[in-house]
Design a protein around this motif. Structure first.
Motif, PDB file in Angstrom:
ATOM      1  N   LEU B 247       0.850  -1.198   0.000  1.00  0.00           N
ATOM      2  CA  LEU B 247       0.000   0.000   0.000  1.00  0.00           C
ATOM      3  C   LEU B 247       0.873   1.231   0.000  1.00  0.00           C
ATOM      4  O   LEU B 247       1.484   1.566   1.009  1.00  0.00           O
ATOM      5  CB  LEU B 247      -0.861   0.039   1.255  1.00  0.00           C
ATOM      6  N   CYS B 248       0.883   1.915  -1.128  1.00  0.00           N
ATOM      7  CA  CYS B 248       1.765   3.062  -1.265  1.00  0.00           C
ATOM      8  C   CYS B 248       1.012   4.379  -1.128  1.00  0.00           C
ATOM      9  O   CYS B 248       1.280   5.172  -0.254  1.00  0.00           O
ATOM     10  CB  CYS B 248       2.476   2.982  -2.608  1.00  0.00           C
ATOM     11  N   GLY B 249       0.012   4.589  -1.988  1.00  0.00           N
ATOM     12  CA  GLY B 249      -0.514   5.943  -2.039  1.00  0.00           C
ATOM     13  C   GLY B 249      -1.977   6.160  -1.754  1.00  0.00           C
ATOM     14  O   GLY B 249      -2.339   6.796  -0.792  1.00  0.00           O
ATOM     15  N   GLN B 277       0.261  -4.633   3.261  1.00  0.00           N
ATOM     16  CA  GLN B 277       1.331  -3.991   4.019  1.00  0.00           C
ATOM     17  C   GLN B 277       1.458  -2.527   3.644  1.00  0.00           C
ATOM     18  O   GLN B 277       1.804  -2.209   2.507  1.00  0.00           O
ATOM     19  CB  GLN B 277       2.650  -4.727   3.724  1.00  0.00           C
ATOM     20  N   GLY B 278       1.148  -1.656   4.592  1.00  0.00           N
ATOM     21  CA  GLY B 278       1.447  -0.247   4.395  1.00  0.00           C
ATOM     22  C   GLY B 278       2.933  -0.002   4.624  1.00  0.00           C
ATOM     23  O   GLY B 278       3.561  -0.705   5.419  1.00  0.00           O
ATOM     24  N   PHE B 279       3.476   0.988   3.911  1.00  0.00           N
ATOM     25  CA  PHE B 279       4.897   1.268   4.141  1.00  0.00           C
ATOM     26  C   PHE B 279       5.159   2.753   3.928  1.00  0.00           C
ATOM     27  O   PHE B 279       4.421   3.441   3.213  1.00  0.00           O
ATOM     28  CB  PHE B 279       5.798   0.425   3.231  1.00  0.00           C
TER      29      PHE B 279
END
Lengths: 342, 342
Positions: B247-249, B277-279
């Motif tokens: 999960l990017c944006g 997975q957020g990062f």
């Protein structure tokens, strides 16, 4: 081989639910019991389990969840019973086994799919509940999917339910600092604190987010999700950075697809680098021995409480299932099909 | 120390956006340039980066994303420029640095927060794009959050954008078997295949799910999410068992909260044991050296294409940002603030 039984009662899938399941989706029928073949056991079922996952298996749309039921065929699920006829010298008549053919009073079971259970280690209902798939789901969800760490603040939804009541108790014993549960109604919420040793119980029919803020002002580290929906969203906002979500069930969301909150709340997962982990317990059989040793010791030492709501009689199994879906149970929902000592 | 500049132009936050940001939220002002203190550099900015994450920093509601901007203060963001005055013998006048004080024509930069860049290794715009935070975000998202494995089928949303175009190209070079991207419109979708070497480009304005099914009939293993919303839902259904979401944006979801699909689609994550997975890229600085070595080699060998949409002049920086939010760019969105050779 000793006893034989000509016919038995069982519950079949009368029709697939169109939305919410109801009594019309079930039939109780009497059917012949087949002859035992080599390697099989005849089991008098004593307790059977009533599980939320049944719901998905009654539908056709969710293809990935084990095997879906077939209309007209008997349902199945976990059960424990007494062996009343055996083709195997290693499995004594009079011994007890856990197997997958519940929803019938007598079952012809392949011995390879049955596990011996010892009623002197734990009561028979426990082998379906806190020592069974239910407890194992809680254990796997916390330790594997949720990566529980010492000092964590843990939030468990549906915490008065079967998996939730185990998860909350296990979380504490596995090192959580603070354990918070949600349940439907003030009585269940108090039960979590008074009887199961949770630090806080939230009645989710009140303001869930406010309850969670009050119970965990510094946020939570791990959310054990049994319901999805508003609970999941409230947890996403309450989670601390690098928090974890173990996705177990989502009963509420399966019930209320139209009123589900927006998936855009997942932006919290990016902002706080959350990990959201779905899991299915059967992937984790390597953990089973550790789980049974750990939890049976806790039971012996009185460190965990096993809770069950027990209905009686196969004719009441559909109602027990439907009641569980709307929160009518505390702890594990079971149906007793025959006496413990015949 | 040589050159000095009395005043410079910069962009400030005029007001916080109420919903969609617009030109009224920005001011271009002329302000004095402070005297250099010890340890500082005066930089003539040449290129500045225009980033989706700016959007969250303009709002007050999202508290966890680095530092929010203050109304009346200049904005900031990545920039590269030429050192025109230096208090440090180690940093030569005429050398180039990358730093965090974009959105102004000249910046007084603490040398400790600036990184030397070598225009002979890669063009100056690349140091903000594919070799900068943009490319690093793609690299971290694939390798850390997404745990890219050899043979994976990878789906990237907003794949004609800055991070997406890097992610798709990197995925292939890091071992993915099949790389699929989505973009807005048939021209961008073709660009993914014809110019960036994707296996399939989906115009998301058509039927996204059908396009994804056609492009990856056996499903996907890794979804690199830049937009959230319908893309995320389509990916949840297309993901194989044990698939992963980085999960990017979530640009689209930040834009369309009301029309966001239901969070209940996350039931797919349980059914298929997905990991979501957020990062945040700044957690992964330990990977920076590996990233720069790897990607600068790919650039030298012509294995990756660097794309940028370059506007000119600080007065056009707000428009460049607003246009990027609605997909007006291909590749990295940059603003050129002065000539490369002054």
């Amino acid at each position: 081989m000793t006893s034989s039984v000509a016919k038995t009662r069982m519950v079949t899938l009368a029709s697939r639910p169109d939305g919410e399941p109801g009594p019309e989706n079930f039939d109780v029928v009497t059917a012949p019991v087949p002859e035992l073949r080599d390697g099989q056991l005849l089991v008098r079922n004593i307790y059977m389990s009533v599980d939320p996952a049944m719901r998905g298996r009654m539908e056709t749309t969710e293809k990935h969840y084990t095997t879906n039921f077939t209309v007209g065929d008997p349902l199945d699920g976990s059960a424990v019973g007494e062996v009343i006829a055996s083709t195997l010298p290693a499995v004594a008549v009079g011994s007890h086994v856990r197997h997958r053919l519940g929803w019938r009073e007598h079952a012809v079971v392949d011995a390879a799919t049955a596990t011996p259970v010892d009623p002197s280690t734990a009561a028979l209902p426990d082998w379906l509940g806190i020592l069974g798939q239910t407890g194992f789901t809680a254990y796997v969800g916390l330790t594997r999917a949720g990566r529980l760490a010492k000092g964590d603040t843990v939030f468990v939804s549906a915490a008065a339910g079967a998996v939730g009541s185990a998860a909350g108790q296990f979380a504490r014993l596995l090192g959580a600092d603070r354990v918070i549960g949600s349940a439907g109604g003030p009585k269940k919420a108090r039960f979590l604190v008074d009887e199961l040793g949770f630090d806080a119980g939230i009645d989710y029919r009140d303001d869930l987010s406010a309850g969670l803020d009050a119970a965990a002002p510094a946020g939570i580290d791990l959310y054990f999700d049994n319901v999805g929906g508003e609970h999941l969203v409230a947890a996403l906002y309450a989670l601390r950075e690098r928090g974890r979500v173990a996705l177990c069930g989502m009963i509420s969301d399966m019930r209320d697809r139209d009123s589900s909150p927006a998936i855009s709340h997942l932006i919290q997962a990016t902002l706080k680098r959350l990990t959201i982990q779905g899991f299915i317990v059967r992937d984790h059989e390597d953990l089973r021995a550790e789980f049974e040793a750990t939890v049976s010791a806790w039971l012996r030492e009185g460190k965990v409480r096993s809770q069950a709501t027990v209905s009686t009689g196969i004719e009441n199994a559909p109602d027990a299932f439907l009641s569980m879906l709307t929160g009518g149970n505390v702890g594990k929902a079971l149906v007793q099909l025959s006496e413990e000592s015949a």
